[in-house]
Design an enzyme around this catalytic site. Structure first.
Site, PDB file in Angstrom:
ATOM      1  N   GLY A  71       0.815  -1.207   0.000  1.00 23.60           N
ATOM      2  CA  GLY A  71       0.000   0.000   0.000  1.00 23.60           C
ATOM      3  C   GLY A  71       0.851   1.261   0.000  1.00 23.60           C
ATOM      4  O   GLY A  71       0.498   2.261  -0.641  1.00 23.60           O
ATOM      5  N   THR A  72       1.958   1.231   0.697  1.00 22.19           N
ATOM      6  CA  THR A  72       2.819   2.418   0.791  1.00 22.19           C
ATOM      7  C   THR A  72       3.319   2.832  -0.588  1.00 22.19           C
ATOM      8  O   THR A  72       3.258   4.011  -0.953  1.00 22.19           O
ATOM      9  CB  THR A  72       4.016   2.126   1.725  1.00 22.19           C
ATOM     10  OG1 THR A  72       3.505   1.795   3.019  1.00 22.19           O
ATOM     11  CG2 THR A  72       4.940   3.322   1.836  1.00 22.19           C
ATOM     12  N   ASN A 152      -7.656   3.771   9.164  1.00 17.79           N
ATOM     13  CA  ASN A 152      -7.105   2.565   9.782  1.00 17.79           C
ATOM     14  C   ASN A 152      -7.141   2.584  11.309  1.00 17.79           C
ATOM     15  O   ASN A 152      -7.070   1.542  11.937  1.00 17.79           O
ATOM     16  CB  ASN A 152      -5.660   2.342   9.322  1.00 17.79           C
ATOM     17  CG  ASN A 152      -4.823   3.585   9.417  1.00 17.79           C
ATOM     18  OD1 ASN A 152      -5.155   4.621   8.831  1.00 17.79           O
ATOM     19  ND2 ASN A 152      -3.742   3.514  10.151  1.00 17.79           N
ATOM     20  N   GLN A 180      -7.534  -0.332   3.756  1.00 15.40           N
ATOM     21  CA  GLN A 180      -8.314  -0.938   4.842  1.00 15.40           C
ATOM     22  C   GLN A 180      -9.701  -1.401   4.411  1.00 15.40           C
ATOM     23  O   GLN A 180     -10.408  -2.017   5.206  1.00 15.40           O
ATOM     24  CB  GLN A 180      -8.451   0.060   6.001  1.00 15.40           C
ATOM     25  CG  GLN A 180      -7.142   0.344   6.731  1.00 15.40           C
ATOM     26  CD  GLN A 180      -6.601  -0.851   7.495  1.00 15.40           C
ATOM     27  OE1 GLN A 180      -7.323  -1.822   7.761  1.00 15.40           O
ATOM     28  NE2 GLN A 180      -5.338  -0.804   7.861  1.00 15.40           N
ATOM     29  N   SER A 200      -3.595  -3.326  -0.573  1.00 16.77           N
ATOM     30  CA  SER A 200      -2.505  -4.076   0.055  1.00 16.77           C
ATOM     31  C   SER A 200      -2.998  -5.465   0.443  1.00 16.77           C
ATOM     32  O   SER A 200      -4.107  -5.607   0.952  1.00 16.77           O
ATOM     33  CB  SER A 200      -2.031  -3.322   1.299  1.00 16.77           C
ATOM     34  OG  SER A 200      -1.010  -4.042   1.938  1.00 16.77           O
ATOM     35  N   ALA A 201      -2.146  -6.486   0.222  1.00  9.39           N
ATOM     36  CA  ALA A 201      -2.586  -7.875   0.457  1.00  9.39           C
ATOM     37  C   ALA A 201      -2.581  -8.284   1.930  1.00  9.39           C
ATOM     38  O   ALA A 201      -3.422  -9.073   2.360  1.00  9.39           O
ATOM     39  CB  ALA A 201      -1.697  -8.833  -0.345  1.00  9.39           C
ATOM     40  N   HIS A 202      -1.636  -7.718   2.712  1.00  8.33           N
ATOM     41  CA  HIS A 202      -1.484  -8.271   4.068  1.00  8.33           C
ATOM     42  C   HIS A 202      -2.560  -7.837   5.052  1.00  8.33           C
ATOM     43  O   HIS A 202      -2.587  -8.288   6.195  1.00  8.33           O
ATOM     44  CB  HIS A 202      -0.074  -7.990   4.620  1.00  8.33           C
ATOM     45  CG  HIS A 202       0.176  -6.585   5.067  1.00  8.33           C
ATOM     46  ND1 HIS A 202       0.038  -6.198   6.387  1.00  8.33           N
ATOM     47  CD2 HIS A 202       0.579  -5.480   4.396  1.00  8.33           C
ATOM     48  CE1 HIS A 202       0.353  -4.909   6.484  1.00  8.33           C
ATOM     49  NE2 HIS A 202       0.681  -4.455   5.298  1.00  8.33           N
ATOM     50  N   THR A 238      11.287  -7.187 -11.641  1.00  4.60           N
ATOM     51  CA  THR A 238      10.719  -8.512 -11.904  1.00  4.60           C
ATOM     52  C   THR A 238       9.521  -8.767 -10.986  1.00  4.60           C
ATOM     53  O   THR A 238       9.625  -8.613  -9.765  1.00  4.60           O
ATOM     54  CB  THR A 238      11.801  -9.596 -11.678  1.00  4.60           C
ATOM     55  OG1 THR A 238      12.890  -9.290 -12.535  1.00  4.60           O
ATOM     56  CG2 THR A 238      11.271 -10.990 -11.965  1.00  4.60           C
ATOM     57  N   CYS A 330       4.615   4.632  17.099  1.00  7.68           N
ATOM     58  CA  CYS A 330       5.723   4.372  18.007  1.00  7.68           C
ATOM     59  C   CYS A 330       6.999   4.829  17.309  1.00  7.68           C
ATOM     60  O   CYS A 330       7.365   4.305  16.276  1.00  7.68           O
ATOM     61  CB  CYS A 330       5.785   2.883  18.293  1.00  7.68           C
ATOM     62  SG  CYS A 330       6.960   2.471  19.548  1.00  7.68           S
TER      63      CYS A 330
HETATM   64  C1  LIG Z   1      -4.688   3.103   5.405  1.00 10.69           C
HETATM   65  C2  LIG Z   1      -3.348   2.512   5.109  1.00 10.69           C
HETATM   66  N1  LIG Z   1      -2.666   2.930   4.039  1.00 10.69           N
HETATM   67  C3  LIG Z   1      -1.470   2.421   3.720  1.00 10.69           C
HETATM   68  C4  LIG Z   1      -0.881   1.448   4.491  1.00 10.69           C
HETATM   69  C5  LIG Z   1       0.446   0.897   4.091  1.00 10.69           C
HETATM   70  O1  LIG Z   1       0.276  -0.357   3.478  1.00 10.69           O
HETATM   71  P1  LIG Z   1       1.505  -1.405   3.394  1.00 10.69           P
HETATM   72  O2  LIG Z   1       1.746  -1.880   4.790  1.00 10.69           O
HETATM   73  O3  LIG Z   1       1.015  -2.468   2.477  1.00 10.69           O
HETATM   74  O4  LIG Z   1       2.660  -0.660   2.829  1.00 10.69           O
HETATM   75  C6  LIG Z   1      -1.550   0.982   5.636  1.00 10.69           C
HETATM   76  C7  LIG Z   1      -0.929  -0.015   6.525  1.00 10.69           C
HETATM   77  O5  LIG Z   1      -1.040   0.048   7.731  1.00 10.69           O
HETATM   78  C8  LIG Z   1      -2.821   1.528   5.951  1.00 10.69           C
HETATM   79  O6  LIG Z   1      -3.507   1.125   7.017  1.00 10.69           O
END
Ligand SMILES: Cc1ncc(COP(=O)(O)O)c(C=O)c1O
Length: 388
Positions: A71-72, A152, A180, A200-202, A238, A330
């Site tokens: 996601g970042t 989030n 989210q 984001s997958a995780h 890749t 943190c």
């Molecule tokens: C709203 C939101 N955006 C972006 C991210 C970042 O995603 P990633 O951990 O896949 O880089 C998060 C992760 O906590 C999130 O909650």
């Protein structure tokens, strides 16, 4: 000691079924998806099937979805990519909100340092963004508006459809961080009207290290990673085919189970809220009552009525096996008051005295009871320490 994981908003465990899909792909589909030989072609087929499945789940076409490292990166791509592509046309103003994830906030800071103009919109006490404020903030040189789909920390779901309509009427690109929401609530890019979306997958029982960006056809955006011509020249490097396959499987499972899970989360959230508000004094509920993700319960101890140390709260719960977050970042070993709660108008001490519980697929009502009992123990211990 019993262990209760109530931090599913931070990350989710990997689903067994996703792991199986990936294990197969790691051994059988190790080819480079750009290679012309059969190993490469087989990897490419799996990659494109995965892309198609994820794109379809958000109402996008398969050639509008590009894999990223998470996601970042997707948020970085959206903000930097649109800003730099628009600068050439005299547009260099970006609008974000005060409650965005740091992936957006810090990227916007970086843009400001590189000569772009950034407006940060406030939110109300429920963390809602007012579309009228968005409208007022628009200028002739605005190129991008970025508003997260759901927050989030407190779970509030934003009026993206209205915001996207305003953006469209002004010819401004609309990005939404949907990290989210995808997999938790229905997300359809056409229905929302957004131009760009981050995934984001995780956060949905998929693997860490992979995400995606939806980019509507025709949107002017630059790439932020240069190199090979992978991902249709949008994102060099890749492709990680096993992670993409795992991501697609996670999306599919989340869609299949969403209704059942949503009902379960509503029930568990009610149970938890009822206990918290009948058994603790001076609690404040954070997040919108109606427009919010159902698996998040975020509460603060009002500093005017309690003397609760937020750091001790989280550590005390952890010592009892309960994993939660305070909603605060943190950094260098010390907890900071959450920028989201401060933006919602909470005072510094109240913002620090916060607990975010976020439920997941395996959460049971016994887990909820155990966590609330543990909270009692921690808070009582603090009271004893104050009176001693
Ligand atoms: C709203 C939101 N955006 C972006 C991210 C970042 O995603 P990633 O951990 O896949 O880089 C998060 C992760 O906590 C999130 O909650």
């Amino acid at each position: 000691m019993r262990r209760v994981y109530l931090d599913h908003t931070a990350t989710t465990p990997l689903d067994e079924r996703v792991l199986q899909t990936m294990q197969r792909a790691w051994t059988e589909n190790f080819g480079n998806a750009s290679s012309i030989h059969s190993y490469g072609r087989e990897a490419k087929v799996l990659l494109e099937e995965s892309r198609e499945q994820i794109a379809k789940s958000i109402g996008a076409k398969y050639d509008e979805l590009y894999f990223t490292s998470g996601g970042t990166e997707a948020d970085n791509h959206a903000l930097k990519g649109v800003s730099f592509a628009s600068q050439k046309f005299g547009k260099n103003h970006v609008i974000i909100t005060a409650i965005e994830h740091h992936a957006v906030l810090h990227t916007a800071d970086w843009l400001r340092e590189h000569g772009f103009e950034v407006t940060v919109l406030p939110v109300d006490s429920d963390a809602l963004v007012d579309p009228q404020r968005v409208e007022k903030a628009m200028k002739p040189n605005t190129c991008l508006i970025s508003v997260m789909h759901a927050n989030n920390e407190v779970g509030t779901i934003e009026p993206i459809k209205e915001i996207a309509e305003i953006a469209k009427s002004r010819g401004v690109v609309c990005h939404s961080d949907s990290v989210q929401t995808v997999g938790k609530i229905p997300v359809d890019v056409k229905e929302l009207g957004v131009d760009i979306l981050a995934l984001s997958a995780h956060k949905m029982y998929g693997p860490k290290g992979i995400g995606a960006i939806y980019i509507r056809k025709g949107i002017r955006i630059e790439s932020i990673i240069q190199g090979g011509s992978q991902e249709n020249n949008r994102r060099a490097g890749t492709e990680n085919v096993p992670l993409a396959a795992g991501f697609a499987r996670a999306v599919q499972i989340a869609a299949d189970e969403r209704e059942v899970m949503t009902a379960k989360y509503h029930q568990q959230r009610n149970v938890m809220r009822k206990r918290l508000f009948s058994e603790f004094e001076g609690l404040i509920m954070n997040g919108h009552q109606q427009w919010a993700l159902p698996h998040i319960v975020n509460v603060s101890f009002d500093s005017k009525r309690n003397r609760v140390d937020g750091d001790a709260l989280i550590v005390g719960l952890d010592l009892r096996g309960v994993a939660v977050t305070s909603g605060s970042a943190c950094s260098s070993g010390s907890m900071q008051a959450s920028h989201v709660l401060l933006a919602m108008g909470r005072d510094h001490d109240t913002a620090k005295a916060t607990v975010r519980f976020s439920m997941g697929r395996s959460t049971t009502e016994e887990d909820i009871d155990y966590a609330v009992d543990a909270l009692h123990e921690v808070v009582n211990k603090m009271k004893l320490a104050v009176t001693a």
